[in-house]
Write an enzyme that holds these catalytic residues in place. Structure first.
Site, mmCIF file in Angstrom:
data_model
loop_
_atom_site.group_PDB
_atom_site.id
_atom_site.type_symbol
_atom_site.label_atom_id
_atom_site.label_comp_id
_atom_site.label_asym_id
_atom_site.label_seq_id
_atom_site.Cartn_x
_atom_site.Cartn_y
_atom_site.Cartn_z
ATOM 1 C CG ASP A 1 18.718 36.152 -13.798
ATOM 2 O OD1 ASP A 1 18.278 35.809 -15.124
ATOM 3 O OD2 ASP A 1 17.898 36.690 -13.188
ATOM 4 C CB CYS B 1 -3.287 -1.789 -2.247
ATOM 5 S SG CYS B 1 -4.986 -1.344 -1.445
ATOM 6 C CB CYS C 1 -0.868 0.138 1.198
ATOM 7 S SG CYS C 1 -2.137 -1.009 1.149
HETATM 8 ZN ZN LIG Z 1 -3.865 0.232 -0.017
#
Ligand SMILES: [Zn+2]
Length: 512
Positions: free
Chosen positions: A444, A70, A39
């Site tokens: 710059d 997941c 996950c």
């Molecule tokens: Zn999950």
């Protein structure tokens, strides 16, 4: 809290997991032993017990350890790996090459050779920093992209297989079934697609780590948008693109609720979709970890205000390195507005016609065309025309290539050998085309003025404290200077010069 070296601190991971902290999304992945699923830190599924959880520095490492992605939090949707400097440049470069599909031709041996290291050493580095081999990382990237195409588009499965680099449907089916325990068709049925997409049009959600200063991004891109090729209106950026013999366009807008940019891509050849979406990710700097970046910048009092005023500022990248460099040369010695006018003329005169709706009328001219074009005909000073021509010749002959750059230093040295391309232009190209977070155009004028400094040496000294994020500091200072100019307080307008002025004054340039 430093997780930069990817040696994961489980306490940090644990806290991030329990609070579903989005700032850590994509910086590590959670394997749940009981369900054998991995996950993101933000997964909405009920939180597993600590003893049933393993932490991995990359999705590929979790996959290698036998976990499946997941289906709820969809690891394929997490923001990409942030660039870690100081840990392993080789790994960052290798990841960049893998994003450009470098593993497709030549495999790990080829990749190692390009990076100038042995393949065994590269393997070791990958295992140390990402917990997975280069080929496992590339395989997971392909698989994740396939999953995105299944979920987010209506592309036929045989084309999904090709677009995600599986070569044939059989291999694709087998890989998906092995990982998801479902057929691609079954997975697609699980997602209810709300809108029917027109043919050859694909909608992608590209996640970032909040915050994201979309207004700031558009405020930078809008005045620099090349007429006919790019447009910024109503919160949307759009541009025409040409790739491998096909033409198309894309448009990008913000979805604040979802911490994502929504990219609508219109393109005939689905095999290019991986490259296009990765390029859009790079262009809008979606992998950046702003919270970590500004920790270094906040230590300088001059940056505290700007950082607070623009939370989530990114460094804008570009679609094409040649186009950006040409554009930077056009902008030498003229205002941003002047450069945009010149770019519009260049495109109108030498660009290929392109007919999409929504105001895009041209494709940016190819190097082959500009190599032979009579560039002074658009009102360009001879010196500038010659610089662009030399660049175009070098790119069209293959002598100079913006693709798959391994060593930025080496590339920039080569670039500055072109007469008319100085240090400022090279650093600007490094910032926007090579995506070097520490690139810094110290000559710059806008930056010097913003800090009341007289020369680039003083500025470089001052900027030392901002390493390795000097490009972000430059963006902050440019934004501040533009806002001051708009309110009439600290005008940058004294840098304005006429379009035809040709005296070369290296170091006197403003952000083009
Ligand atoms: Zn999950």
């Amino acid at each position: 809290m430093m997780m930069g070296n990817m040696e994961l601190d489980w306490q940090v991971c644990s806290r991030a997991r329990l609070s579903r902290d989005a700032r850590f999304d994509g910086k590590f992945f959670i394997g749940v032993v009981t369900s054998r699923v991995y996950c993101r830190s933000i997964c909405p599924a009920p939180t597993a017990k600590e003893k049933n959880v393993r932490y991995y520095p990359s999705a590929a490492a979790a996959a290698e350890a036998g976990f499946r992605p997941c289906l709820r939090c969809r690891p394929e949707c997490s923001p990409g790996t942030p660039a870690w400097l100081g840990t392993s440049n080789t790994v960052s470069r290798a990841l960049r090459l893998i994003d450009e599909s470098a593993l497709d031709d030549g495999g790990i041996e080829g990749l190692a050779e390009r990076l100038g290291v042995g393949s065994r050493h590269l393997r070791r580095l990958f295992l140390r920093h990402l917990g997975a081999t280069p080929s496992a990382v590339a395989h997971t990237r392909r698989l994740h992209f396939a999953k995105k195409l299944i979920d987010e588009t209506t592309l036929p499965m045989n084309e999904v297989a090709l677009a995600s680099g599986f070569g044939c449907v059989r291999r694709f089916n087998a890989a998906i079934r092995k990982v998801y325990h479902r057929t691609p068709t079954h997975i697609r049925r699980l997602v209810r697609q709300k809108v029917v997409q027109p043919e050859n049009q694909y909608l992608f959600r590209l996640r970032f780590r909040s915050p994201y200063d979309w207004q700031g991004m558009l405020a930078f891109l809008a005045p620099r948008a090349t007429p006919g090729v790019e447009a910024v209106e109503n919160g949307v950026y759009r541009r025409s693109i040409s790739l491998n013999g096909s033409d198309g366009y894309f448009e990008v807008a913000l979805d604040q609720n979802d911490s994502a940019l929504v990219a609508r891509v219109q393109f005939g050849d689905p095999r290019s979709l991986f490259f296009i979406t990765e390029r859009i990710r790079a262009m809008f700097d979606l992998n950046a970890d702003w919270v970590t970046i500004v920790r270094a910048l906040r230590t300088d009092p001059v940056l505290v205000g700007p950082v607070e005023a623009r939370r989530g500022l990114r460094v804008p990248g570009c679609w094409n390195g040649f186009e950006l460099t040409t554009r930077a040369i056009l902008g030498q010695q003229v205002t941003v507005k002047g450069a945009t006018v010149l770019a519009g003329r260049l495109v109108n005169t030498f660009g290929r016609r392109f007919s999409a709706a929504n105001g895009l009328t041209h494709l940016f001219p190819e190097p082959e065309v500009l190599a032979k074009a009579k560039l002074t005909s658009i009102g360009l000073p001879r010196a500038r025309a010659e610089t662009i021509q030399t660049l175009a010749r070098a790119v069209s002959s293959g002598e100079l290539s913006f693709d798959r750059i391994v060593d930025s230093e080496e590339f920039l040295t080569q670039l500055t050998q072109i007469s008319g391309i100085g240090k400022w232009t090279a650093q600007y190209v490094a910032m926007r085309a090579l995506r070097e977070p520490d690139a810094f155009p110290s000559g710059d004028l806008g930056l010097l003025r913003a800090l009341n400094l007289k020369n680039s040496r003083d500025l470089e000294q001052r900027a030392d404290a901002w390493r390795p994020w000097r490009a972000y500091a430059a963006m902050y200072l440019w934004h501040t200077a533009t806002e001051h100019a708009a309110h009439g307080s600290r005008p940058l307008s004294s840098t304005k010069m006429s379009l035809t002025r040709s005296t070369s004054q290296p170091g006197v340039s403003v952000a083009v």
